[in-house]
Enzyme design. Structure first.
Site, PDB file in Angstrom:
ATOM      1  N   LYS A   1       0.821  -1.219   0.000  1.00 50.94           N
ATOM      2  CA  LYS A   1       0.000   0.000   0.000  1.00 50.94           C
ATOM      3  C   LYS A   1       0.854   1.269   0.000  1.00 50.94           C
ATOM      4  CE  LYS A   1      -4.398  -1.926   1.235  1.00 50.94           C
ATOM      5  NZ  LYS A   1      -5.499  -2.093   2.180  1.00 50.94           N
TER       6      LYS A   1
ATOM      7  N   ARG B   1      -3.535 -10.184   4.803  1.00 50.98           N
ATOM      8  CA  ARG B   1      -3.912 -10.198   3.381  1.00 50.98           C
ATOM      9  C   ARG B   1      -2.707  -9.706   2.576  1.00 50.98           C
ATOM     10  NH1 ARG B   1      -5.927  -6.793  -0.568  1.00 50.98           N
ATOM     11  NH2 ARG B   1      -7.567  -7.663  -1.905  1.00 50.98           N
TER      12      ARG B   1
HETATM   13  N1  HH2 Z   1      -7.489  -3.917   0.676  1.00 54.21           N
HETATM   14  C1  HH2 Z   1      -7.821  -3.975  -0.634  1.00 54.21           C
HETATM   15  C2  HH2 Z   1      -8.856  -4.789  -1.047  1.00 54.21           C
HETATM   16  N2  HH2 Z   1      -9.531  -5.574  -0.177  1.00 54.21           N
HETATM   17  N3  HH2 Z   1      -9.854  -6.365   2.044  1.00 54.21           N
HETATM   18  C3  HH2 Z   1      -9.518  -6.334   3.342  1.00 54.21           C
HETATM   19  N4  HH2 Z   1     -10.159  -7.123   4.221  1.00 54.21           N
HETATM   20  N5  HH2 Z   1      -8.527  -5.513   3.810  1.00 54.21           N
HETATM   21  C4  HH2 Z   1      -7.845  -4.688   2.975  1.00 54.21           C
HETATM   22  O1  HH2 Z   1      -6.970  -3.933   3.468  1.00 54.21           O
HETATM   23  C5  HH2 Z   1      -8.163  -4.696   1.588  1.00 54.21           C
HETATM   24  C6  HH2 Z   1      -9.192  -5.558   1.145  1.00 54.21           C
HETATM   25  C7  HH2 Z   1      -7.028  -3.141  -1.613  1.00 54.21           C
HETATM   26  O2  HH2 Z   1      -7.679  -2.835  -2.745  1.00 54.21           O
HETATM   27  P1  HH2 Z   1      -7.355  -3.211  -4.288  1.00 54.21           P
HETATM   28  O3  HH2 Z   1      -7.373  -1.907  -5.001  1.00 54.21           O
HETATM   29  O4  HH2 Z   1      -8.329  -4.220  -4.748  1.00 54.21           O
HETATM   30  O5  HH2 Z   1      -5.887  -3.794  -4.345  1.00 54.21           O
HETATM   31  P2  HH2 Z   1      -5.409  -5.297  -4.157  1.00 54.21           P
HETATM   32  O6  HH2 Z   1      -6.600  -6.175  -4.219  1.00 54.21           O
HETATM   33  O7  HH2 Z   1      -4.440  -5.539  -5.257  1.00 54.21           O
HETATM   34  O8  HH2 Z   1      -4.755  -5.349  -2.816  1.00 54.21           O
END
Ligand code: HH2
Length: 284
Positions: A224, A259
């Site tokens: 991030k 995650r």
């Molecule tokens: N961060 C993303 C997506 N889903 N779910 C949980 N529980 N916690 C998180 O911090 C979280 C999440 C990040 O978003 P995205 O833009 O989809 O990036 P990526 O899926 O590649 O991490």
């Protein structure tokens, strides 16, 4: 007050006496961190298999990017992207979570074999709480201030740690009132979702305030942007060390589910860190 959940918990059948890695599988063409390389079904499956071989416990499949500026997708498109991936990974024995904010996607995903719902809006979407309660699977409730498109414009809190914790506990209460068992509710502070770097760091330094609720805590910090803001504006692929460093700090504060995009690196770092901690400081 939500009553504390009993100690030594498990989540979705996974004992939380050790780190559990939830590997990110994006069935999207535009996610910020992997450029959509897993969009094709075969790529997503190969990625899932590789993650399992590296030690992933959960495969988190998502069909909508929550990155600010990402193109919105319809529920049908989200279902079209995630269902084949979930069916194939579940058929191979993977424990799959569905990363979605939509009730109809949750239903289709669980029918396809997903066994956990991961919702960045903490089941506040239309029908989402009822769908999760009906489906009877464990849920991950993530905190977000605002909406993905605009959440980074001017996030504001008086006390970010208290507000995130209280907000999540209120959602946990709503889940319990809907019939979801306390041990099936995990909390996630939502790093980067309507938070400045200072907010993210306060939440990370005070993760024990969340873990002390007794709910399992899930943390998504992998690659991030706060890492880049601390270190030279590096691109997502160069944020693995910062992600791992954060996971170690979070382990010390009671987080057990991470995650991640980089399973092998997190597995090894957490294993070595725990081995040192368990050996103790006296020598022989
Ligand atoms: N961060 C993303 C997506 N889903 N779910 C949980 N529980 N916690 C998180 O911090 C979280 C999440 C990040 O978003 P995205 O833009 O989809 O990036 P990526 O899926 O590649 O991490």
């Amino acid at each position: 007050m939500t009553a504390p959940v009993s100690a030594a918990p498990s989540f979705a059948g996974l004992a939380l006496d050790r780190p559990r890695l939830m590997a990110v599988i994006n069935a999207t063409p535009d996610s910020f961190s992997d450029g959509g390389e897993a969009f094709a079904l075969e790529d997503a499956l190969n990625r899932g298999r590789a993650f399992i071989a590296e030690g992933a416990d959960i495969l988190d499949v998502g069909g909508e990017s929550t990155r600010p500026g990402a193109t919105p997708v319809s529920a049908q498109e989200e279902i079209r992207r995630v269902v084949p991936v979930i069916e194939a990974l579940a058929a191979e024995g993977g424990l799959v979570s569905i990363d979605s904010r939509r009730a109809e996607v949750m239903r289709a995903a669980v029918k396809a074999g997903a066994r956990i719902i991961n919702d960045v809006s903490a089941l506040q979407g239309e029908g989402a709480l009822d769908a999760a309660a009906d489906l009877g699977v464990p849920v991950i409730l993530m905190h977000m201030q605002g909406e993905p498109g605009t959440m980074q414009d001017n996030p504001t809190y008086d006390d970010v740690v208290a507000e995130v914790r209280d907000g999540l506990l209120a959602r946990a209460r709503a889940c319990r009132n809907a019939g979801i068992a306390a041990q099936d509710i995990a909390l996630d502070p939502g790093i980067g979702f309507g938070k400045t770097v200072a907010h993210n760091l306060s939440l990370l330094a005070n993760l024990d305030r969340l873990t002390e609720t007794g709910h399992p805590v899930v943390l998504g910090v992998s690659r991030k942007s706060y890492i880049a803001k601390i270190d030279r504006d590096v691109p997502p692929g160069e944020r693995v060390a910062g992600s791992v460093a954060t996971a170690l700090a979070a382990w010390d504060r009671g987080v057990r589910i991470f995650r991640v995009h980089d399973v092998a690196e997190h597995r090894q770092a957490l294993a070595v860190y725990r081995a040192i901690a368990e050996t103790g400081g006296k020598g022989s």
